[in-house]
Structure formats: C-alpha cells, structure tokens
Write a protein that holds these residues in place. Structure first.
Motif, mmCIF file in Angstrom:
data_model
loop_
_atom_site.group_PDB
_atom_site.id
_atom_site.type_symbol
_atom_site.label_atom_id
_atom_site.label_comp_id
_atom_site.label_asym_id
_atom_site.label_seq_id
_atom_site.Cartn_x
_atom_site.Cartn_y
_atom_site.Cartn_z
ATOM 1 N N ILE A 1 8.237 -25.644 25.048
ATOM 2 C CA ILE A 1 8.428 -24.227 24.710
ATOM 3 C C ILE A 1 9.277 -24.157 23.440
ATOM 4 N N SER A 2 8.759 -23.463 22.437
ATOM 5 C CA SER A 2 9.397 -23.513 21.110
ATOM 6 C C SER A 2 9.648 -22.122 20.573
ATOM 7 N N GLU A 3 10.580 -21.436 21.197
ATOM 8 C CA GLU A 3 10.882 -20.069 20.769
ATOM 9 C C GLU A 3 11.910 -20.065 19.640
ATOM 10 N N GLU A 4 11.967 -18.925 18.956
ATOM 11 C CA GLU A 4 12.916 -18.718 17.854
ATOM 12 C C GLU A 4 14.334 -19.188 18.234
ATOM 13 N N GLY A 5 14.998 -19.823 17.290
ATOM 14 C CA GLY A 5 16.388 -20.233 17.529
ATOM 15 C C GLY A 5 16.539 -21.726 17.762
ATOM 16 N N GLY A 6 15.464 -22.357 18.228
ATOM 17 C CA GLY A 6 15.519 -23.806 18.441
ATOM 18 C C GLY A 6 15.243 -24.554 17.142
ATOM 19 N N LEU A 7 15.545 -25.832 17.147
ATOM 20 C CA LEU A 7 15.269 -26.664 15.968
ATOM 21 C C LEU A 7 14.085 -27.569 16.292
ATOM 22 N N TYR A 8 12.994 -27.371 15.543
ATOM 23 C CA TYR A 8 11.770 -28.136 15.792
ATOM 24 C C TYR A 8 11.379 -28.824 14.487
ATOM 25 N N PHE A 9 11.387 -30.143 14.494
ATOM 26 C CA PHE A 9 11.046 -30.824 13.243
ATOM 27 C C PHE A 9 10.381 -32.170 13.499
ATOM 28 N N THR A 10 9.688 -32.624 12.444
ATOM 29 C CA THR A 10 8.969 -33.897 12.508
ATOM 30 C C THR A 10 9.232 -34.674 11.235
ATOM 31 N N ILE A 11 9.436 -35.972 11.382
ATOM 32 C CA ILE A 11 9.602 -36.839 10.207
ATOM 33 C C ILE A 11 8.440 -37.837 10.200
ATOM 34 N N ILE A 12 7.797 -37.973 9.048
ATOM 35 C CA ILE A 12 6.728 -38.969 8.896
ATOM 36 C C ILE A 12 7.375 -40.249 8.366
ATOM 37 N N LEU A 13 7.158 -41.342 9.086
ATOM 38 C CA LEU A 13 7.854 -42.583 8.755
ATOM 39 C C LEU A 13 6.924 -43.786 8.835
ATOM 40 N N LYS A 14 7.382 -44.881 8.261
ATOM 41 C CA LYS A 14 6.744 -46.177 8.489
ATOM 42 C C LYS A 14 7.760 -46.998 9.256
ATOM 43 N N GLY A 15 7.329 -47.839 10.153
ATOM 44 C CA GLY A 15 8.292 -48.699 10.845
ATOM 45 C C GLY A 15 7.904 -48.968 12.284
ATOM 46 N N ASP A 16 8.839 -49.612 12.977
ATOM 47 C CA ASP A 16 8.608 -50.050 14.350
ATOM 48 C C ASP A 16 8.873 -48.867 15.303
ATOM 49 N N PRO A 17 7.844 -48.398 16.024
ATOM 50 C CA PRO A 17 8.021 -47.208 16.872
ATOM 51 C C PRO A 17 9.097 -47.355 17.946
ATOM 52 N N GLU A 18 9.222 -48.550 18.537
ATOM 53 C CA GLU A 18 10.245 -48.732 19.593
ATOM 54 C C GLU A 18 11.654 -48.570 19.007
ATOM 55 N N PHE A 19 11.838 -49.143 17.826
ATOM 56 C CA PHE A 19 13.130 -49.037 17.148
ATOM 57 C C PHE A 19 13.408 -47.570 16.795
ATOM 58 N N ILE A 20 12.403 -46.904 16.235
ATOM 59 C CA ILE A 20 12.570 -45.502 15.819
ATOM 60 C C ILE A 20 12.865 -44.617 17.037
ATOM 61 N N ASN A 21 12.245 -44.955 18.150
ATOM 62 C CA ASN A 21 12.455 -44.233 19.399
ATOM 63 C C ASN A 21 13.942 -44.246 19.806
ATOM 64 N N PHE A 22 14.513 -45.442 19.906
ATOM 65 C CA PHE A 22 15.918 -45.568 20.315
ATOM 66 C C PHE A 22 16.854 -45.040 19.228
ATOM 67 N N LEU A 23 16.482 -45.326 17.970
ATOM 68 C CA LEU A 23 17.284 -44.892 16.826
ATOM 69 C C LEU A 23 17.408 -43.362 16.778
ATOM 70 N N SER A 24 16.322 -42.674 17.096
ATOM 71 C CA SER A 24 16.354 -41.207 17.031
ATOM 72 C C SER A 24 17.295 -40.661 18.108
ATOM 73 N N ALA A 25 17.217 -41.230 19.315
ATOM 74 C CA ALA A 25 18.083 -40.757 20.401
ATOM 75 C C ALA A 25 19.563 -41.010 20.066
#
Ligand code: BTN
Length: 217
Positions: A45-69
């Motif tokens: 659910i993405s109503e006004e006021g929340g922060l919704y964003f996407t970054i396009i990257l190259k790299g190892d998905p498992e690393f990016i997964n933990f790194l983002s958290a």
C-alpha cells in the motif's frame, strides 16, 4: 546517477524496468504507487506521505539485499530511532514493520525497491510509520541520508556487512515459524548468512534460503 521524480506511478520497480529497456540507470522516487509491489506477490500500500523509491544497480543481489537493510537501520540511527532487521529485510521498530525491500533481477541489473512508512497513515496493527511513532521527518532528507550511507556501505566487503546485518537482526536466536510455498517449518534460528537462515529443527540444522518468517516469541 540521475534521479527521476514522479507524482504517481504503478510501481517504481516496474518503471525501473522501462528505463533499463532504454539503456538508462537511475533512482526513481514516487509520491504514490497505484500498484506497489511487496515480497511474495503481495501488494505494498503506497499512499501519500510514504517514501517509495527504486535504485537500478549492478552487483551481487544477496549482498545488496543485506546492505540495503543495514543501511536503512543506520539511517534511522541518525535520527536516534532504534530499529531491527526481521529476515530477510523487513525493518521493524518494536516488532512492527516500518520498511520493506523488494529486490528483482532484470536484464542483468538489480532493481532495489524500498518502501518506508514515513508520514503516511497506518491502518494495520502490525505496521508503523515514523509519523505514527511521533516523529516529524522530511522524507527527502531521510532519502539523501540513506543514499549517502548506502553507497558508502557498498564499498565495504561482504563479511563486514554480514557482521553488521547480524548485529541488527531481530530474527537470530528466535523461535520461528517459516511459511514455505508447500509447508510450514518450526525451529530456532541459530545463524544467518548470505545463503539464508540456519534453522535448528530439533534433530538437525537446515538451511532455509527464503520464506515468510514469523517470530514466535
Ligand atoms: C515487502 O516488504 O514486501 C517489500 C515492499 C517493497 C515496497 C517498495 S516501494 C518502492 C518499490 N516499488 C514497489 O512496487 N515496491 C517497492
């Protein structure tokens, strides 16, 4: 990297795919999403006021997964907000979900989508927003703090990020119930690494790469 700002979009992750098709890399931010996507085919659910964003990257998905958290937790710490990571990458405050991460792989790129409940109203009991917690935070300031921390962390090695991830994990050492597509498994989480959860099921320890984890205590 260029930043694309949208008032409304179906999903910033899906918009990212169109940019990749045109050979572009970017960070996409939207005020609202009409078809926000969550993990495991759920809606976000993405109503006004929340922060919704996407970054396009190259790299190892498992690393990016933990790194983002890890980077979300560290960003919140700059506001003196204590949060923890529920496996794989839900960010929770007092066991309630504040932020979710959806990673998709597309044409060799990692599409990292993050949704943070900042100033949106929350209608479900098991979630919180920074506003519902009593904070008044500018979501763009939060985003830029996150991006700085995230790209700094990206230079670190996998072991260092895993160590920090485990420090912030609220799933390690917990009895859990894990919902898999065709079964439910109970056990105690004894460790986590890039291959997933190490679950003690009584007679042996098994590895669970992904799934819906429910903390039991
Ligand atoms: C989850 O916890 O289930 C993941 C939620 C991910 C939501 C974000 S919001 C920005 C990006 N675009 C989407 O459609 N989903 C992710």
């Amino acid at each position: 990297m260029k930043i694309v700002y949208l008032k409304e979009v179906d999903s910033t992750n899906d918009f990212a795919k169109k940019l990749i098709d045109n050979g572009d890399e970017a960070i996409i931010i939207a005020e609202r999403q009409s078809k926000g996507k969550g993990r495991l085919g759920r809606i976000w659910i993405s109503e006004e006021g929340g922060l919704y964003f996407t970054i396009i990257l190259k790299g190892d998905p498992e690393f990016i997964n933990f790194l983002s958290a890890v980077s979300v937790v560290e960003t919140l710490r700059q506001y003196n907000i204590n949060s923890g990571i529920k496996f794989p990458n839900d960010i929770c405050v007092d066991e309630k979900k504040l932020c979710g991460v959806l990673i998709e792989i597309y044409k060799g790129y990692v599409i990292l989508g993050i949704g943070i409940n900042v100033n949106n109203d929350i209608k479900i009991e098991r979630a919180v927003s920074l506003k519902s917690l009593g904070y008044d935070i500018n979501k763009f300031e939060l985003l830029f703090k996150f991006l700085k921390i995230f790209f700094e962390n990206m230079k670190k090695d996998k072991e260092k990020i895993l160590e920090t991830y485990k420090k912030y994990s609220i799933t390690i050492n917990r009895p859990v119930k894990i919902l898999l597509p065709n079964k439910i498994i109970y056990g105690k989480v004894v460790d986590i690494d890039y291959s997933g959860i190490m679950l003690d099921i009584g007679n042996k320890i098994i590895n669970i790469p992904a799934g819906d984890v429910i903390h039991l205590r």
